[in-house]
Design a protein around this motif. Structure first.
Motif, PDB file in Angstrom:
ATOM      1  N   ALA A   2       0.833  -1.195   0.000  1.00 54.56           N
ATOM      2  CA  ALA A   2       0.000   0.000   0.000  1.00 54.56           C
ATOM      3  C   ALA A   2       0.869   1.246   0.000  1.00 54.56           C
ATOM      4  O   ALA A   2       1.901   1.295   0.652  1.00 54.56           O
ATOM      5  N   ARG A   3       0.458   2.253  -0.736  1.00 49.63           N
ATOM      6  CA  ARG A   3       1.191   3.513  -0.773  1.00 49.63           C
ATOM      7  C   ARG A   3       0.223   4.655  -0.533  1.00 49.63           C
ATOM      8  O   ARG A   3      -0.903   4.650  -1.006  1.00 49.63           O
ATOM      9  N   THR A   4       0.674   5.652   0.223  1.00 52.40           N
ATOM     10  CA  THR A   4      -0.104   6.859   0.433  1.00 52.40           C
ATOM     11  C   THR A   4       0.510   7.965  -0.391  1.00 52.40           C
ATOM     12  O   THR A   4       1.685   8.286  -0.236  1.00 52.40           O
ATOM     13  N   HIS A   5      -0.240   8.556  -1.290  1.00 47.82           N
ATOM     14  CA  HIS A   5       0.276   9.639  -2.124  1.00 47.82           C
ATOM     15  C   HIS A   5       0.123  10.970  -1.407  1.00 47.82           C
ATOM     16  O   HIS A   5      -0.934  11.302  -0.889  1.00 47.82           O
ATOM     17  N   LEU A   6       1.232  11.705  -1.355  1.00 42.48           N
ATOM     18  CA  LEU A   6       1.219  13.021  -0.748  1.00 42.48           C
ATOM     19  C   LEU A   6       1.431  14.057  -1.830  1.00 42.48           C
ATOM     20  O   LEU A   6       2.046  13.784  -2.855  1.00 42.48           O
ATOM     21  N   PRO A   7       0.941  15.263  -1.632  1.00 44.24           N
ATOM     22  CA  PRO A   7       1.207  16.315  -2.607  1.00 44.24           C
ATOM     23  C   PRO A   7       2.694  16.620  -2.650  1.00 44.24           C
ATOM     24  O   PRO A   7       3.389  16.503  -1.646  1.00 44.24           O
ATOM     25  N   LEU A   8       3.178  16.971  -3.829  1.00 40.76           N
ATOM     26  CA  LEU A   8       4.584  17.298  -3.986  1.00 40.76           C
ATOM     27  C   LEU A   8       4.750  18.784  -3.710  1.00 40.76           C
ATOM     28  O   LEU A   8       4.257  19.618  -4.463  1.00 40.76           O
ATOM     29  N   PHE A   9       5.440  19.104  -2.598  1.00 37.96           N
ATOM     30  CA  PHE A   9       5.642  20.516  -2.296  1.00 37.96           C
ATOM     31  C   PHE A   9       7.058  20.769  -1.804  1.00 37.96           C
ATOM     32  O   PHE A   9       7.294  21.098  -0.653  1.00 37.96           O
ATOM     33  N   SER A  17      13.117  19.289   0.760  1.00 39.38           N
ATOM     34  CA  SER A  17      12.293  19.837   1.829  1.00 39.38           C
ATOM     35  C   SER A  17      13.136  20.390   2.955  1.00 39.38           C
ATOM     36  O   SER A  17      12.602  20.851   3.956  1.00 39.38           O
ATOM     37  N   ARG A  18      14.452  20.346   2.817  1.00 40.20           N
ATOM     38  CA  ARG A  18      15.327  20.856   3.864  1.00 40.20           C
ATOM     39  C   ARG A  18      15.060  22.349   4.086  1.00 40.20           C
ATOM     40  O   ARG A  18      14.991  23.120   3.140  1.00 40.20           O
ATOM     41  N   ALA A  19      14.918  22.738   5.354  1.00 45.76           N
ATOM     42  CA  ALA A  19      14.627  24.131   5.680  1.00 45.76           C
ATOM     43  C   ALA A  19      15.821  25.023   5.348  1.00 45.76           C
ATOM     44  O   ALA A  19      16.970  24.585   5.363  1.00 45.76           O
ATOM     45  N   ASN A  20      15.529  26.280   5.071  1.00 42.71           N
ATOM     46  CA  ASN A  20      16.596  27.235   4.802  1.00 42.71           C
ATOM     47  C   ASN A  20      17.562  27.345   5.969  1.00 42.71           C
ATOM     48  O   ASN A  20      18.774  27.450   5.781  1.00 42.71           O
ATOM     49  N   ILE A  21      17.034  27.321   7.196  1.00 41.34           N
ATOM     50  CA  ILE A  21      17.920  27.453   8.353  1.00 41.34           C
ATOM     51  C   ILE A  21      18.840  26.241   8.481  1.00 41.34           C
ATOM     52  O   ILE A  21      20.002  26.362   8.906  1.00 41.34           O
ATOM     53  N   ASP A 578       8.957  -3.024 -11.097  1.00 48.00           N
ATOM     54  CA  ASP A 578       7.704  -2.325 -11.364  1.00 48.00           C
ATOM     55  C   ASP A 578       7.548  -1.128 -10.416  1.00 48.00           C
ATOM     56  O   ASP A 578       7.453  -1.305  -9.199  1.00 48.00           O
ATOM     57  N   PRO A 579       7.522   0.094 -10.915  1.00 51.50           N
ATOM     58  CA  PRO A 579       7.419   1.262 -10.025  1.00 51.50           C
ATOM     59  C   PRO A 579       6.106   1.339  -9.277  1.00 51.50           C
ATOM     60  O   PRO A 579       6.016   2.073  -8.283  1.00 51.50           O
ATOM     61  N   ALA A 580       5.085   0.616  -9.720  1.00 54.08           N
ATOM     62  CA  ALA A 580       3.814   0.627  -9.004  1.00 54.08           C
ATOM     63  C   ALA A 580       3.908  -0.104  -7.670  1.00 54.08           C
ATOM     64  O   ALA A 580       2.985  -0.035  -6.862  1.00 54.08           O
ATOM     65  N   GLN A 581       5.024  -0.797  -7.440  1.00 55.14           N
ATOM     66  CA  GLN A 581       5.156  -1.603  -6.222  1.00 55.14           C
ATOM     67  C   GLN A 581       6.329  -1.160  -5.347  1.00 55.14           C
ATOM     68  O   GLN A 581       6.844  -1.952  -4.560  1.00 55.14           O
ATOM     69  N   VAL A 582       6.742   0.089  -5.457  1.00 51.32           N
ATOM     70  CA  VAL A 582       7.852   0.568  -4.641  1.00 51.32           C
ATOM     71  C   VAL A 582       7.408   1.735  -3.765  1.00 51.32           C
ATOM     72  O   VAL A 582       6.387   2.376  -4.019  1.00 51.32           O
ATOM     73  N   SER A 583       8.197   2.013  -2.732  1.00 50.51           N
ATOM     74  CA  SER A 583       8.003   3.219  -1.926  1.00 50.51           C
ATOM     75  C   SER A 583       8.664   4.398  -2.622  1.00 50.51           C
ATOM     76  O   SER A 583       9.781   4.275  -3.133  1.00 50.51           O
ATOM     77  N   PRO A 584       8.027   5.552  -2.631  1.00 52.18           N
ATOM     78  CA  PRO A 584       8.688   6.730  -3.188  1.00 52.18           C
ATOM     79  C   PRO A 584       9.939   7.061  -2.377  1.00 52.18           C
ATOM     80  O   PRO A 584       9.915   7.032  -1.146  1.00 52.18           O
ATOM     81  N   ILE A 585      11.023   7.386  -3.059  1.00 53.79           N
ATOM     82  CA  ILE A 585      12.286   7.700  -2.385  1.00 53.79           C
ATOM     83  C   ILE A 585      12.910   8.910  -3.062  1.00 53.79           C
ATOM     84  O   ILE A 585      12.878   9.032  -4.295  1.00 53.79           O
ATOM     85  N   SER A 586      13.487   9.806  -2.270  1.00 51.88           N
ATOM     86  CA  SER A 586      14.047  11.046  -2.798  1.00 51.88           C
ATOM     87  C   SER A 586      15.274  11.439  -1.986  1.00 51.88           C
ATOM     88  O   SER A 586      15.291  11.302  -0.761  1.00 51.88           O
ATOM     89  N   ASP A 604      17.966  12.536   2.795  1.00 50.06           N
ATOM     90  CA  ASP A 604      18.201  13.874   3.338  1.00 50.06           C
ATOM     91  C   ASP A 604      17.557  14.912   2.428  1.00 50.06           C
ATOM     92  O   ASP A 604      18.077  15.216   1.363  1.00 50.06           O
ATOM     93  N   GLY A 605      16.398  15.430   2.846  1.00 46.92           N
ATOM     94  CA  GLY A 605      15.764  16.501   2.082  1.00 46.92           C
ATOM     95  C   GLY A 605      14.698  16.028   1.130  1.00 46.92           C
ATOM     96  O   GLY A 605      14.482  16.642   0.078  1.00 46.92           O
ATOM     97  N   ASN A 606      14.020  14.954   1.457  1.00 47.80           N
ATOM     98  CA  ASN A 606      12.957  14.382   0.629  1.00 47.80           C
ATOM     99  C   ASN A 606      12.162  15.468  -0.102  1.00 47.80           C
ATOM    100  O   ASN A 606      11.508  16.299   0.511  1.00 47.80           O
ATOM    101  N   ALA A 607      12.234  15.450  -1.429  1.00 51.16           N
ATOM    102  CA  ALA A 607      11.555  16.468  -2.240  1.00 51.16           C
ATOM    103  C   ALA A 607      10.142  16.065  -2.629  1.00 51.16           C
ATOM    104  O   ALA A 607       9.531  16.701  -3.489  1.00 51.16           O
ATOM    105  N   LEU A 608       9.606  15.005  -1.996  1.00 58.57           N
ATOM    106  CA  LEU A 608       8.279  14.513  -2.358  1.00 58.57           C
ATOM    107  C   LEU A 608       7.227  14.842  -1.312  1.00 58.57           C
ATOM    108  O   LEU A 608       6.119  14.312  -1.361  1.00 58.57           O
ATOM    109  N   GLY A 609       7.558  15.689  -0.346  1.00 64.31           N
ATOM    110  CA  GLY A 609       6.564  16.153   0.604  1.00 64.31           C
ATOM    111  C   GLY A 609       6.420  15.321   1.848  1.00 64.31           C
ATOM    112  O   GLY A 609       5.614  15.645   2.714  1.00 64.31           O
ATOM    113  N   SER A 610       7.178  14.260   1.988  1.00 64.69           N
ATOM    114  CA  SER A 610       7.126  13.411   3.169  1.00 64.69           C
ATOM    115  C   SER A 610       8.366  13.643   4.022  1.00 64.69           C
ATOM    116  O   SER A 610       9.374  14.189   3.561  1.00 64.69           O
ATOM    117  N   ASN A 611       8.289  13.208   5.284  1.00 67.65           N
ATOM    118  CA  ASN A 611       9.488  13.188   6.113  1.00 67.65           C
ATOM    119  C   ASN A 611      10.534  12.258   5.512  1.00 67.65           C
ATOM    120  O   ASN A 611      10.216  11.314   4.775  1.00 67.65           O
TER     121      ASN A 611
END
Length: 696
Positions: A2-9, A17-21, A578-586, A604-611
């Motif tokens: 199972a995968r949960t899709h998160l918005p890409l931000f 996603s690494r903070a500027n500070i 098959d990419p339909a069966q993997v966890s998103p990784i960034s 380090d710095g997941n660009a897909l909106g997740s921790n």
């Protein structure tokens, strides 16, 4: 799964996603600065189109290897042809065959992407903090109190922002280990209540020095679980930003390393910005000094054009530093001590079994932003150390020893083996793609479904048995190659990579894996266009390189195991799975192997909106490329230093709660202590609730 899709931000520079500070204090905000590598370089297309023949690679030959961070014998990893023959499908559509049970070591329910303020592990697993910032390491350390911090106390306490972690069993004492951890950097606004960044106090600065370096802590395992409890032991030690180090190798004593405080050019006060690391087979720890440039002020006052160019190539652009250390010690003022900065950027080695030993900085391995150094030992005892320069468009290196490793852990053997990295040859990598005409910057795999090529190691520096260095680069002295290694790589046309971070040799097959974290400057208007090993422009998500190396030689073949990102996007690739069966990784960062031969990747710095998180990747058989997330870390945190053995997984949780809206006074996270507490970096162990083996 199972995968949960998160918005890409993605937030920072569009690349992570690494903070500027975090960027400001971790790397001196490198991604918003100009690219230090402005050399012409050699691009893949140029190399391929002028090559007359494909470079051969020496294969075969029995090799003895030593597991670094692995918990036992590993299963061998098949090559791509073997994977294809056993049913691996292209990266489109569902599998045509039944893949059978999960690969051993990865039989867990993947953790879904999330933004929770917690360490999240799979169902049936537990986790607990091992040690956190401010906890006692040495007897006499006071209980941590944010309002009563002192440098004297911190020198006895666990440092800030833990990165690398290694576990070394204590001989003759069951279930007891030395936990060796480095402390990459400090984020003062998250360390001090009411911190004034423009006017830090001298005591705050000295506390910062004490929070850098490394910690050695004895830990006790708990029977039936993977829990680890810190203990005071005879080997416990803190190494800080003021601990004495000795310089060894061909640049030791060079005029380029002499200062008023050290006219011999052989002794350095402290180590800074220690990032990843590696365990050696002789029982010591290697650690990389990475973003050292950010600690040194006033580069703009250097008017000599050669000296100014050298500073710029290492990312020193002038002005005050963020931490203002130069106000309290002139060695951090380049205008006052122009050579002090040259004494950082090395691979350091510590002997955790001798708390009175003087740690070493190895100049034969070159000076750059070392992510780490990891060791492979060939059948005849030759030691090969791999290291990446963690900068956009910088290079991959290896060092091949001329001395042979002595077996055993006697003090005489350890003393000899700690000289192995002082004599030998330093190389830099040039890569060639197999499909230059198919690379358009989109990340779409070439015809045939994979990115691949050949490469060679170009010699830069030879360190002789008598300690003398011999330059192998025209127009540069041996001292210059050792101290200004980036220029040597520029001169010989090394291949510009997308932030080469951690290297990890497979302890059985000898294949070498490299995490390339990201590079949003890649492209026609950047310092280099896309090429086959770095196939995407505006590369926000990174990739993982697999190298089949002639370890003591100069040739290799390579392929991309992963092109990371959202599996729903066309510019990702998962080893043919098959990419339909993997966890998103960034944004892959640190690497490790488990006892079954699976590769584990922290991000380090997941660009897909997740921790950020920790992922297991299968390298063998029909599931090659299958990527499953094992854990996530809290809000604002980075996953570092993974150790994966049969009984436990250990990670370092770095900079939890670091968001641009937060501070110690207004925390975004309350991990790990909960309630209304402020966040504290910490080491965490996870284990199977029933006491079983990880991933089985």
């Amino acid at each position: 799964m199972a995968r949960t899709h998160l918005p890409l931000f993605p937030t920072h520079d569009g690349s992570s996603s690494r903070a500027n500070i975090t960027c400001l204090y971790k790397c001196g905000d490198a991604c918003s600065q100009s690219v230090p590598n402005t050399s012409g370089g050699t691009y893949f297309g140029d190399v391929v189109r002028t090559a007359l023949t494909r470079r051969g690679v020496l294969r075969g030959g029995a090799m003895a290897v030593v597991a670094v961070g692995a918990g036992g014998a590993l299963a061998g990893c098949a090559d791509d042809s073997a994977a294809a023959s056993t049913g691996a499908e292209p990266a489109t559509g569902p599998h045509a065959v039944d893949l059978g049970p999960a690969a051993t070591g990865t039989d867990f329910a993947a953790v879904a992407p999330n933004t929770d303020d917690a360490v999240t592990v799979p169902a049936g697993y537990e986790s607990a903090v091992v040690i956190r910032w401010g906890d006692a390491v040495l007897p006499g350390a006071p209980a941590f109190d944010i309002d009563r911090q002192t440098a004297a106390a911190q020198e006895k306490q666990f440092g800030f922002n833990n990165d690398f972690a290694g576990l070394l069993p204590v001989d003759g004492v069951p279930n007891t280990y030395l936990l060796v951890v480095n402390h990459e950097y400090t984020t003062e606004p998250f360390m001090f209540a009411g911190y004034d960044a423009e006017n830090p106090t001298e005591e705050q600065v000295r506390i910062g020095w004490a929070n850098h370096g490394l910690s050695v802590v004895q830990v006790q395992g708990e029977p039936g679980t993977g829990r680890l409890t810190p203990k005071f032991g005879p080997y416990n030690r803190r190494i800080t930003g003021t601990t004495e180090f000795v310089l060894t190798g061909p640049a030791a004593g060079s005029e380029l390393l002499k200062t008023a405080a050290d006219p011999t050019g052989t002794r350095v006060a402290g180590t800074l910005n220690n990032c990843a690391g590696g365990l050696t087979p002789w029982g010591t720890v290697l650690s990389g000094e990475e973003n050292f440039n950010q600690y040194f002020a006033n580069a703009e006052r250097i008017t000599d054009p050669v000296a100014a160019e050298r500073l710029a190539r290492y990312g020193l652009e002038g002005g005050e530093t963020e931490r203002k250390w130069e106000r309290f010690d002139t060695r951090f003022d380049i205008a006052s001590e122009p050579q002090e900065v040259n004494r950082f950027g090395w691979i350091v080695e510590i002997d955790p079994w001798d708390p009175l030993s003087v740690p070493v900085k190895h100049t034969a391995l070159g000076r750059f932003k070392h992510e780490a150094a990891t060791v492979y030992v060939t059948g005849d005892g030759t030691v090969v150390a791999y290291s990446g320069d963690d900068e956009r468009f910088d290079y991959m290196y290896k060092f091949v020893s001329s001395r042979k490793m002595q077996p055993g852990n006697s003090r005489a053997a350890v003393r000899h083996n700690m000289t192995l990295l002082d004599a030998g040859t330093l190389y830099v990598a040039e890569l060639t793609g197999d499909h230059p005409d198919a690379i358009d910057g989109s990340g779409t795999p070439p015809e045939g479904g994979r990115f691949s090529g050949t490469g060679r190691w170009i010699p830069l520096l030879r360190a002789e048995e008598d300690g003398r260095g011999v330059s192998l680069v025209d127009g540069m002295s041996a001292d210059e190659v050792a101290v200004f290694t980036r220029f040597a790589g520029d001169k010989v046309g090394a291949t510009k990579m997308d932030r080469p971070e951690d290297f990890e040799p497979n302890p059985v097959t000898g294949k070498v894996y490299v995490a390339l974290t990201n590079n949003t400057k890649r492209g026609p208007d950047g310092a280099a266009p896309a090429d086959e090993a770095n196939p995407r422009v505006n590369n926000k998500n990174g990739q993982v390189l697999e190298i089949d190396d002639d370890h003591a030689g100069t040739s290799f073949t390579w392929n991309l195991l992963l092109v990371c990102g959202d599996p729903n996007e066309a510019d990702t690739y998962f080893g043919g799975f098959d990419p339909a069966q993997v966890s998103p990784i960034s944004c892959p960062d640190n690497l490790a192997f488990d006892p079954h031969g699976n590769l584990w990747i922290s991000t380090d710095g997941n660009a897909l909106g997740s921790n950020d998180g920790l992922f297991a990747v299968v390298l063998d058989g029909p599931r090659r490329g299958e990527t499953k997330q094992f854990l996530t870390v809290p809000i604002g945190a980075e996953t570092c230093g993974p150790i994966v053995d049969a009984d436990r997984v250990v990670v370092c949780v770095q900079h939890p709660g670091e968001t641009d809206e937060a501070s110690w006074d207004s925390p975004a996270s309350h991990w790990p202590d909960g309630g209304n507490t402020a966040p504290r970096p910490a080491v965490v162990a996870a284990w199977k609730s029933d006491g079983g083996r990880i991933g089985t």
